[in-house]
Design a protein around this motif. Structure first.
Motif, PDB file in Angstrom:
ATOM      1  N   GLN A  58      42.392  76.458  70.762  1.00 18.75           N
ATOM      2  CA  GLN A  58      41.834  75.193  71.232  1.00 18.75           C
ATOM      3  C   GLN A  58      42.840  74.064  70.995  1.00 18.75           C
ATOM      4  O   GLN A  58      43.763  74.208  70.192  1.00 18.75           O
ATOM      5  CB  GLN A  58      40.509  74.899  70.516  1.00 18.75           C
ATOM      6  N   PRO A  59      42.688  72.939  71.686  1.00 21.41           N
ATOM      7  CA  PRO A  59      43.626  71.821  71.497  1.00 21.41           C
ATOM      8  C   PRO A  59      43.754  71.365  70.039  1.00 21.41           C
ATOM      9  O   PRO A  59      44.808  70.880  69.634  1.00 21.41           O
ATOM     10  CB  PRO A  59      43.023  70.709  72.368  1.00 21.41           C
ATOM     11  N   ASP A  60      42.687  71.550  69.243  1.00 19.44           N
ATOM     12  CA  ASP A  60      42.752  71.133  67.837  1.00 19.44           C
ATOM     13  C   ASP A  60      43.390  72.191  66.941  1.00 19.44           C
ATOM     14  O   ASP A  60      43.474  72.018  65.732  1.00 19.44           O
ATOM     15  CB  ASP A  60      41.367  70.773  67.316  1.00 19.44           C
ATOM     16  N   GLY A  61      43.839  73.314  67.517  1.00 22.86           N
ATOM     17  CA  GLY A  61      44.491  74.369  66.757  1.00 22.86           C
ATOM     18  C   GLY A  61      43.573  75.483  66.293  1.00 22.86           C
ATOM     19  O   GLY A  61      44.038  76.523  65.844  1.00 22.86           O
ATOM     20  N   ASN A  62      42.265  75.285  66.392  1.00 24.91           N
ATOM     21  CA  ASN A  62      41.324  76.338  66.024  1.00 24.91           C
ATOM     22  C   ASN A  62      41.341  77.451  67.064  1.00 24.91           C
ATOM     23  O   ASN A  62      41.629  77.211  68.239  1.00 24.91           O
ATOM     24  CB  ASN A  62      39.902  75.772  65.888  1.00 24.91           C
ATOM     25  N   ILE A  63      41.027  78.648  66.619  1.00 30.24           N
ATOM     26  CA  ILE A  63      41.012  79.808  67.511  1.00 30.24           C
ATOM     27  C   ILE A  63      39.571  80.186  67.816  1.00 30.24           C
ATOM     28  O   ILE A  63      38.747  80.298  66.903  1.00 30.24           O
ATOM     29  CB  ILE A  63      41.753  81.000  66.885  1.00 30.24           C
ATOM     30  N   THR A  64      39.282  80.371  69.094  1.00 30.75           N
ATOM     31  CA  THR A  64      37.966  80.827  69.532  1.00 30.75           C
ATOM     32  C   THR A  64      38.102  82.274  69.961  1.00 30.75           C
ATOM     33  O   THR A  64      39.033  82.630  70.689  1.00 30.75           O
ATOM     34  CB  THR A  64      37.450  79.982  70.717  1.00 30.75           C
ATOM     35  N   SER A  65      37.162  83.104  69.509  1.00 37.46           N
ATOM     36  CA  SER A  65      37.156  84.523  69.851  1.00 37.46           C
ATOM     37  C   SER A  65      36.044  84.789  70.861  1.00 37.46           C
ATOM     38  O   SER A  65      34.933  84.270  70.726  1.00 37.46           O
ATOM     39  CB  SER A  65      36.920  85.352  68.587  1.00 37.46           C
ATOM     40  N   TYR A  66      36.349  85.580  71.882  1.00 34.85           N
ATOM     41  CA  TYR A  66      35.378  85.958  72.910  1.00 34.85           C
ATOM     42  C   TYR A  66      35.143  87.457  72.852  1.00 34.85           C
ATOM     43  O   TYR A  66      36.005  88.219  72.406  1.00 34.85           O
ATOM     44  CB  TYR A  66      35.882  85.553  74.297  1.00 34.85           C
ATOM     45  N   ALA A  67      33.997  87.889  73.319  1.00 39.45           N
ATOM     46  CA  ALA A  67      33.667  89.315  73.322  1.00 39.45           C
ATOM     47  C   ALA A  67      34.682  90.090  74.159  1.00 39.45           C
ATOM     48  O   ALA A  67      35.114  89.630  75.212  1.00 39.45           O
ATOM     49  CB  ALA A  67      32.267  89.522  73.889  1.00 39.45           C
ATOM     50  N   ASP A  68      35.046  91.252  73.673  1.00 38.48           N
ATOM     51  CA  ASP A  68      35.963  92.142  74.397  1.00 38.48           C
ATOM     52  C   ASP A  68      35.112  93.098  75.243  1.00 38.48           C
ATOM     53  O   ASP A  68      34.919  94.253  74.894  1.00 38.48           O
ATOM     54  CB  ASP A  68      36.830  92.906  73.396  1.00 38.48           C
ATOM     55  N   ILE A  69      34.601  92.604  76.353  1.00 39.46           N
ATOM     56  CA  ILE A  69      33.631  93.369  77.137  1.00 39.46           C
ATOM     57  C   ILE A  69      34.213  94.623  77.775  1.00 39.46           C
ATOM     58  O   ILE A  69      33.477  95.526  78.132  1.00 39.46           O
ATOM     59  CB  ILE A  69      32.965  92.491  78.219  1.00 39.46           C
ATOM     60  N   TYR A  70      35.529  94.688  77.912  1.00 43.93           N
ATOM     61  CA  TYR A  70      36.154  95.870  78.518  1.00 43.93           C
ATOM     62  C   TYR A  70      36.722  96.829  77.482  1.00 43.93           C
ATOM     63  O   TYR A  70      37.235  97.885  77.825  1.00 43.93           O
ATOM     64  CB  TYR A  70      37.251  95.459  79.504  1.00 43.93           C
ATOM     65  N   GLY A  71      36.690  96.453  76.205  1.00 44.46           N
ATOM     66  CA  GLY A  71      37.186  97.329  75.155  1.00 44.46           C
ATOM     67  C   GLY A  71      38.696  97.455  75.100  1.00 44.46           C
ATOM     68  O   GLY A  71      39.222  98.401  74.516  1.00 44.46           O
ATOM     69  N   HIS A  72      39.414  96.500  75.657  1.00 44.94           N
ATOM     70  CA  HIS A  72      40.879  96.566  75.662  1.00 44.94           C
ATOM     71  C   HIS A  72      41.487  96.349  74.280  1.00 44.94           C
ATOM     72  O   HIS A  72      42.536  96.902  73.967  1.00 44.94           O
ATOM     73  CB  HIS A  72      41.473  95.558  76.648  1.00 44.94           C
ATOM     74  N   ASN A  73      40.849  95.521  73.463  1.00 44.03           N
ATOM     75  CA  ASN A  73      41.415  95.250  72.135  1.00 44.03           C
ATOM     76  C   ASN A  73      41.522  96.517  71.303  1.00 44.03           C
ATOM     77  O   ASN A  73      42.536  96.750  70.641  1.00 44.03           O
ATOM     78  CB  ASN A  73      40.579  94.207  71.396  1.00 44.03           C
ATOM     79  N   ALA A  74      40.477  97.342  71.306  1.00 52.43           N
ATOM     80  CA  ALA A  74      40.503  98.586  70.516  1.00 52.43           C
ATOM     81  C   ALA A  74      41.628  99.497  70.997  1.00 52.43           C
ATOM     82  O   ALA A  74      42.325 100.112  70.175  1.00 52.43           O
ATOM     83  CB  ALA A  74      39.153  99.303  70.615  1.00 52.43           C
ATOM     84  N   LYS A  75      41.838  99.578  72.302  1.00 57.07           N
ATOM     85  CA  LYS A  75      42.922 100.412  72.845  1.00 57.07           C
ATOM     86  C   LYS A  75      44.282  99.866  72.410  1.00 57.07           C
ATOM     87  O   LYS A  75      45.174 100.618  72.045  1.00 57.07           O
ATOM     88  CB  LYS A  75      42.842 100.459  74.375  1.00 57.07           C
ATOM     89  N   LEU A  76      44.435  98.542  72.467  1.00 56.46           N
ATOM     90  CA  LEU A  76      45.696  97.926  72.072  1.00 56.46           C
ATOM     91  C   LEU A  76      45.962  98.121  70.586  1.00 56.46           C
ATOM     92  O   LEU A  76      47.067  98.491  70.182  1.00 56.46           O
ATOM     93  CB  LEU A  76      45.668  96.441  72.425  1.00 56.46           C
ATOM     94  N   ILE A  77      44.943  97.907  69.758  1.00 49.92           N
ATOM     95  CA  ILE A  77      45.101  98.079  68.306  1.00 49.92           C
ATOM     96  C   ILE A  77      45.453  99.537  67.997  1.00 49.92           C
ATOM     97  O   ILE A  77      46.332  99.805  67.184  1.00 49.92           O
ATOM     98  CB  ILE A  77      43.818  97.637  67.562  1.00 49.92           C
ATOM     99  N   SER A  78      44.808 100.476  68.669  1.00 50.80           N
ATOM    100  CA  SER A  78      45.109 101.890  68.463  1.00 50.80           C
ATOM    101  C   SER A  78      46.552 102.208  68.842  1.00 50.80           C
ATOM    102  O   SER A  78      47.259 102.910  68.118  1.00 50.80           O
ATOM    103  CB  SER A  78      44.152 102.757  69.286  1.00 50.80           C
ATOM    104  N   ALA A  79      47.005 101.669  69.958  1.00 48.64           N
ATOM    105  CA  ALA A  79      48.389 101.911  70.398  1.00 48.64           C
ATOM    106  C   ALA A  79      49.394 101.288  69.432  1.00 48.64           C
ATOM    107  O   ALA A  79      50.438 101.886  69.155  1.00 48.64           O
ATOM    108  CB  ALA A  79      48.588 101.343  71.809  1.00 48.64           C
ATOM    109  N   LEU A  80      49.092 100.113  68.896  1.00 43.30           N
ATOM    110  CA  LEU A  80      50.002  99.453  67.961  1.00 43.30           C
ATOM    111  C   LEU A  80      50.052 100.170  66.614  1.00 43.30           C
ATOM    112  O   LEU A  80      51.064 100.115  65.929  1.00 43.30           O
ATOM    113  CB  LEU A  80      49.585  97.984  67.759  1.00 43.30           C
ATOM    114  N   ASN A  81      48.976 100.844  66.242  1.00 50.38           N
ATOM    115  CA  ASN A  81      48.948 101.560  64.960  1.00 50.38           C
ATOM    116  C   ASN A  81      49.619 102.934  65.024  1.00 50.38           C
ATOM    117  O   ASN A  81      49.764 103.567  63.985  1.00 50.38           O
ATOM    118  CB  ASN A  81      47.492 101.719  64.486  1.00 50.38           C
ATOM    119  N   LYS A  82      50.005 103.388  66.177  1.00 47.02           N
ATOM    120  CA  LYS A  82      50.646 104.704  66.291  1.00 47.02           C
ATOM    121  C   LYS A  82      52.106 104.642  65.939  1.00 47.02           C
ATOM    122  O   LYS A  82      52.796 103.725  66.046  1.00 47.02           O
ATOM    123  CB  LYS A  82      50.473 105.264  67.712  1.00 47.02           C
TER     124      LYS A  82
END
Length: 114
Positions: free
Chosen positions: A90-114
């Protein structure tokens, strides 16, 4: 008033379109389009897309709204890149988190942990 649609070649039949439900843009959960992408200001978006098209003006596009389906084919190809983000700074520097409705974050985290 008819909806404005921006079609582009893709294997998933996703397109960009206007919506009569403008209030949805103010919600934090915005997955109401069944895979398509809602465009908040379609005429402004069209202006940006058509800025290098001498034969396509905003007035000509506006005159098509509400009529039967019409196609506009720009002379120049316009690359389309869709980005999917679940965090926003956000403009004030705070981070807003939104739902990962497609499940891409879990796939990315899994790939980065390999």
């Amino acid at each position: 008033m008819g909806r404005i649609k921006f079609l582009f070649p893709n294997k998933h039949d996703v397109y960009l379109h206007d919506t009569p439900s403008k209030s949805l843009f103010s919600r934090s959960y915005r997955a109401y389009s069944h895979g398509c992408v809602r465009v908040q200001d379609p005429m402004d978006f069209a202006d940006a897309l058509m800025k290098n098209e001498p034969n396509i003006s905003r007035a000509s596009l506006e005159s098509m709204i509400g009529s039967s389906e019409r196609w506009v084919n720009p002379e120049h190809k316009i690359p389309v890149h869709i980005a999917y983000f679940t965090l926003r700074v956000q403009p004030d520097g705070n981070i807003t988190s939104y739902a990962d409705i497609y499940g891409h974050n879990a796939k990315l985290i899994s790939a980065l942990n390999k």
